[in-house]
Enzyme design. Structure first.
Site, PDB file in Angstrom:
ATOM      1  N   CYS A 142    -103.739 105.007  35.243  1.00 37.26           N
ATOM      2  CA  CYS A 142    -104.802 105.432  36.149  1.00 37.26           C
ATOM      3  C   CYS A 142    -104.134 105.824  37.451  1.00 37.26           C
ATOM      4  O   CYS A 142    -103.655 104.970  38.192  1.00 37.26           O
ATOM      5  CB  CYS A 142    -105.817 104.318  36.378  1.00 37.26           C
ATOM      6  SG  CYS A 142    -107.126 104.772  37.546  1.00 37.26           S
TER       7      CYS A 142
ATOM      8  N   GLU B  80    -108.240 111.951  34.312  1.00 34.84           N
ATOM      9  CA  GLU B  80    -107.095 111.937  33.413  1.00 34.84           C
ATOM     10  C   GLU B  80    -106.878 113.346  32.900  1.00 34.84           C
ATOM     11  O   GLU B  80    -107.800 114.181  32.915  1.00 34.84           O
ATOM     12  CB  GLU B  80    -107.323 110.947  32.261  1.00 34.84           C
ATOM     13  CG  GLU B  80    -106.071 110.540  31.524  1.00 34.84           C
ATOM     14  CD  GLU B  80    -104.975 110.017  32.441  1.00 34.84           C
ATOM     15  OE1 GLU B  80    -104.099 110.846  32.803  1.00 34.84           O
ATOM     16  OE2 GLU B  80    -105.005 108.842  32.810  1.00 34.84           O
TER      17      GLU B  80
END
Length: 252
Positions: free
Chosen positions: A2, A118
């Site tokens: 992340c 992402e």
């Protein structure tokens, strides 16, 4: 992993959602493109201290919103630059690594997010996605935090930093990336934040399948690739084939 997320809710909304008091001292800001080394809102639960700074362990712990810098700096680090390499902590090894194990036992936090970004790699291309709750509720990442004191300036304010726990991606998220942040369900918030709970074995469990299944995987503009871009347009759904026409910008 992340490495980028969005956090746009003001403290008033987070106070209600997380049942916490606001100790951000007016420093919280809406951010559509949170990147490592930024100062952001986290949720912690700590016992109060007396006037001398001693912890009052007999007093109930208080839950609060606090500002922290993203990128964990261990208390023993020689300088804070190591934080840029510790934005994430793998759940599988967090209890073993010297940089993380002490914080995992007694300094856990929640990191409120609207969603995270992402990139899915297809050949040489990387397509950005935004993972979010369709109803707009906050996602609570599991995190750990540390306090670092400058060794050469005893009077300087301590640096408070955090790292986001990550796990193997699950369900539909595996189509985008092989890792994901550990999402702590609301039913586990009390246990995760409990400063007196040292047994973390039952906390480092995969994100529940129903939470993963509920997330929206939204294709978005490559504007998000540049950390200097920061606005609500980064979160809008975009058909990759029509992106250039919609935004009238070259792909980053």
């Amino acid at each position: 992993m992340c490495g980028r997320y969005a956090a746009t809710k003001d403290p008033a909304k987070l106070i209600e959602e997380f049942e916490a008091i606001d100790l951000t001292e007016g420093h919280a800001r809406a951010d559509h493109n949170v990147a490592p080394t930024k100062n952001v809102v986290t949720v912690v639960q700590r016992h109060p201290r007396d006037d001398e700074g001693e912890v009052l362990e007999d007093e109930p712990a208080e839950r609060s919103l606090r500002m922290m810098k993203w990128g964990l700096v261990p208390f023993w680090a020689k300088d804070p630059s190591v934080g840029s390499r510790m934005i994430n902590t793998r759940a599988e090894t967090a209890a073993e690594k010297p940089a993380f194990r002490r914080a995992l036992v007694s300094r856990r936090c929640l990191v409120p997010a609207d969603g995270w970004f992402e990139w899915r790699r297809t050949g040489k291309e990387k397509e950005p996605f935004y993972m979010t709750e369709p109803d707009g509720s906050s996602i609570a990442f599991g995190g750990i935090w540390e306090t670092w004191h400058p060794k050469d300036d005893k009077d300087a304010a301590p640096l408070i930093t955090f790292s986001i726990i990550t796990t193997d991606a699950a369900g539909q998220l595996t189509d985008v990336h092989h890792r994901m942040p550990l999402i702590v369900p609301r039913s586990h918030w009390d246990g995760w934040l409990d400063p007196d709970r040292e047994d973390v074995k039952d906390l480092l469990v995969p994100t529940p399948d129903d939470i993963v299944a509920s997330l929206e995987l939204r294709p978005i503009s490559t504007l998000v690739n540049n950390v200097r871009n920061n606005g609500p347009e980064l979160l809008e759904r975009v058909d990759p084939a029509n992106e250039d026409a919609l935004f009238d910008v070259p792909k980053s």
